[in-house]
Design a protein around this motif. Structure first.
Motif, PDB file in Angstrom:
ATOM      1  N   GLN A 154     -15.422   8.690   3.543  1.00  0.00           N
ATOM      2  CA  GLN A 154     -16.497   9.078   4.450  1.00  0.00           C
ATOM      3  C   GLN A 154     -16.192  10.381   5.193  1.00  0.00           C
ATOM      4  O   GLN A 154     -17.066  11.237   5.338  1.00  0.00           O
ATOM      5  CB  GLN A 154     -16.746   7.958   5.463  1.00  0.00           C
ATOM      6  CG  GLN A 154     -17.320   6.689   4.843  1.00  0.00           C
ATOM      7  CD  GLN A 154     -17.454   5.561   5.838  1.00  0.00           C
ATOM      8  OE1 GLN A 154     -16.930   5.627   6.948  1.00  0.00           O
ATOM      9  NE2 GLN A 154     -18.160   4.497   5.442  1.00  0.00           N
ATOM     10  N   GLU A 155     -14.964  10.539   5.667  1.00  0.00           N
ATOM     11  CA  GLU A 155     -14.601  11.697   6.485  1.00  0.00           C
ATOM     12  C   GLU A 155     -13.909  12.797   5.695  1.00  0.00           C
ATOM     13  O   GLU A 155     -13.806  13.928   6.166  1.00  0.00           O
ATOM     14  CB  GLU A 155     -13.683  11.254   7.630  1.00  0.00           C
ATOM     15  CG  GLU A 155     -14.295  10.193   8.546  1.00  0.00           C
ATOM     16  CD  GLU A 155     -13.317   9.730   9.611  1.00  0.00           C
ATOM     17  OE1 GLU A 155     -12.215  10.331   9.702  1.00  0.00           O
ATOM     18  OE2 GLU A 155     -13.641   8.771  10.348  1.00  0.00           O
TER      19      GLU A 155
ATOM     20  N   ARG B 182      -9.814  -0.106   4.649  1.00  0.00           N
ATOM     21  CA  ARG B 182     -10.307   0.679   5.776  1.00  0.00           C
ATOM     22  C   ARG B 182      -9.865   2.145   5.662  1.00  0.00           C
ATOM     23  O   ARG B 182     -10.669   3.069   5.882  1.00  0.00           O
ATOM     24  CB  ARG B 182      -9.787   0.076   7.076  1.00  0.00           C
ATOM     25  CG  ARG B 182     -10.340   0.753   8.330  1.00  0.00           C
ATOM     26  CD  ARG B 182     -10.073  -0.078   9.574  1.00  0.00           C
ATOM     27  NE  ARG B 182      -8.671  -0.416   9.712  1.00  0.00           N
ATOM     28  CZ  ARG B 182      -8.193  -1.664   9.641  1.00  0.00           C
ATOM     29  NH1 ARG B 182      -8.999  -2.691   9.392  1.00  0.00           N
ATOM     30  NH2 ARG B 182      -6.904  -1.899   9.799  1.00  0.00           N
ATOM     31  N   GLU B 183      -8.616   2.360   5.287  1.00  0.00           N
ATOM     32  CA  GLU B 183      -8.117   3.725   5.153  1.00  0.00           C
ATOM     33  C   GLU B 183      -8.780   4.441   3.979  1.00  0.00           C
ATOM     34  O   GLU B 183      -9.139   5.621   4.076  1.00  0.00           O
ATOM     35  CB  GLU B 183      -6.596   3.719   4.977  1.00  0.00           C
ATOM     36  CG  GLU B 183      -5.952   5.082   4.862  1.00  0.00           C
ATOM     37  CD  GLU B 183      -6.035   5.909   6.137  1.00  0.00           C
ATOM     38  OE1 GLU B 183      -5.754   7.129   6.066  1.00  0.00           O
ATOM     39  OE2 GLU B 183      -6.384   5.360   7.203  1.00  0.00           O
TER      40      GLU B 183
ATOM     41  N   ARG C  92     -12.318   5.318   5.054  1.00  0.00           N
ATOM     42  CA  ARG C  92     -12.326   6.425   6.012  1.00  0.00           C
ATOM     43  C   ARG C  92     -12.172   7.756   5.288  1.00  0.00           C
ATOM     44  O   ARG C  92     -12.864   8.735   5.601  1.00  0.00           O
ATOM     45  CB  ARG C  92     -11.180   6.249   7.020  1.00  0.00           C
ATOM     46  CG  ARG C  92     -11.136   7.348   8.089  1.00  0.00           C
ATOM     47  CD  ARG C  92      -9.869   7.307   8.905  1.00  0.00           C
ATOM     48  NE  ARG C  92      -8.691   7.646   8.106  1.00  0.00           N
ATOM     49  CZ  ARG C  92      -8.353   8.895   7.802  1.00  0.00           C
ATOM     50  NH1 ARG C  92      -9.111   9.910   8.181  1.00  0.00           N
ATOM     51  NH2 ARG C  92      -7.269   9.130   7.091  1.00  0.00           N
TER      52      ARG C  92
END
Length: 356
Positions: free
Chosen positions: A188-189, A181-182, A185
């Motif tokens: 994507q960000e 998940r990290e 993220r």
């Protein structure tokens, strides 16, 4: 000196030997003192370092768990008085060392209890303070530490003295989900200012591998295989551990029995074995290209295991001649490197073939 040497050559040689030994011992003791008793605690205030030296002494040099634990607790108390950040690497490290002490004396439940508290406190910090501007770097660091702690909890819950397999899986699933998940993220960000680097590819791969090993132990090979595959993608091609991962993947592929949807046909057995054989052969090819200093014992073990696996795959196909050849090769490799488990497995396989 010349006169002494001519008259007492043995005594002079012995005396010089004792002098050299004394100087060497003094230098070694000074090195140990500077490295372990001074250098290791240079980031701690002296009152804290003083207690930690005592704790380490009673942990590593004169084993006394009660005194060691006493001084670890005292170090944490003094650290709080000195105003040290309870979520600094140094203080988290002391708490992890307490858990390591408990594990060392086989108090596994106590080790788990300590690490569960540390994990809970770290996650509480991330939830409450991780999004505060200026805390981006600390969030990355503390969350990364928590992943490592959760992986260790998975290991402790899963060992033969605790046998809490469900809790082991739960902790490892959390670690893997957090890592993925990290990483997603950040892709994507983008990396926010001050966040710093996330876990390395090797650390991410180790997390995936730990969960894969848990699934493999439960014969859930269809869950282990994709995790091993992801771990391989994160492992350097020049690392001998890559060969171990490839071997593990080959074993999982050969034993996959995933639950099927209504009307879904299982993958043909020969296809699964062919895929498994392909990865075992890749393991041998990768190991063959790795040379010192990168080459370690893992490469030799990986070659022995891969060769044995190829024997098992040949046996699954009914090719007994090929299987015997591979088992004999694996046995020779295991014997040459002192790999007892591999030697025993090959002997058992060869005896099994004698009965067919």
């Amino acid at each position: 000196m010349k006169v002494l040497w001519r008259e007492n050559p043995f005594s002079v040689t012995l005396a010089l030997g004792f002098i050299a030994f004394g100087i060497g011992s003094w230098m070694y003791i000074n090195y140990i003192y500077q490295s372990y008793f001074i250098g290791a605690f240079h980031k701690f205030p002296e009152p804290v370092a003083k207690q930690l030296r005592k704790a380490i002494f009673y942990t590593n040099y004169q084993m006394d768990p009660k005194l060691a634990l006493k001084y670890y607790k005292e170090a944490l108390r003094v650290a709080a008085e000195e105003g040290m950040d309870p979520f600094s690497d140094e203080i988290i490290g002391v708490k992890i060392q307490v858990a390591a002490l408990m594990e060392k004396i086989q108090q596994y439940r106590k080790a788990i209890e300590v690490l569960e508290i540390v994990k809970h406190d770290c996650l509480d910090w991330v939830d409450k303070r991780g999004s505060i501007p200026g805390n981006e770097g600390d969030r990355t660091r503390i969350l990364g530490k928590t992943v490592g702690i959760s992986v260790k909890l998975g290991e402790l819950y899963g060992n033969q003295y605790v046998m809490e397999k469900e809790l082991a899986e739960e902790r490892l699933v959390w670690a893997v989900e957090t890592v993925l998940r990290e990483s997603q993220r950040r892709q994507q960000e983008g990396i926010k200012p001050g966040e710093g680097e996330w876990l390395s590819n090797e650390e991410n791969g180790a997390t995936l591998e730990a969960l894969a090993n848990t699934y493999e132990a439960k014969d859930q090979h269809y869950l282990a295989a994709p995790l091993y595959l992801q771990a391989i993608a994160l492992s350097p091609v020049t690392s001998c551990h890559t060969t171990i991962l490839m071997n593990n993947l080959s074993i999982s592929l050969a034993q996959q029995l995933p639950p099927l949807e209504p009307g879904q046909k299982p993958l043909p057995r020969e296809v699964m074995v062919s895929n498994a054989r392909s990865w075992a052969e890749k393991a041998l090819a990768v190991a063959a290209k790795i040379t010192p200093p990168e080459r370690t014992d893992e490469c030799d073990v990986g070659c022995a295991v891969a060769t044995h696996n190829l024997g098992e795959f040949a046996e699954m196909d009914g090719n007994i001649r090929e299987a015997r050849k591979r088992y004999e090769e694996a046995r020779a490799l295991a014997k040459a490197i002192g790999f007892e488990e591999g030697l025993q497995n090959s002997d058992l396989a060869l005896k099994r073939l004698e009965k067919t």
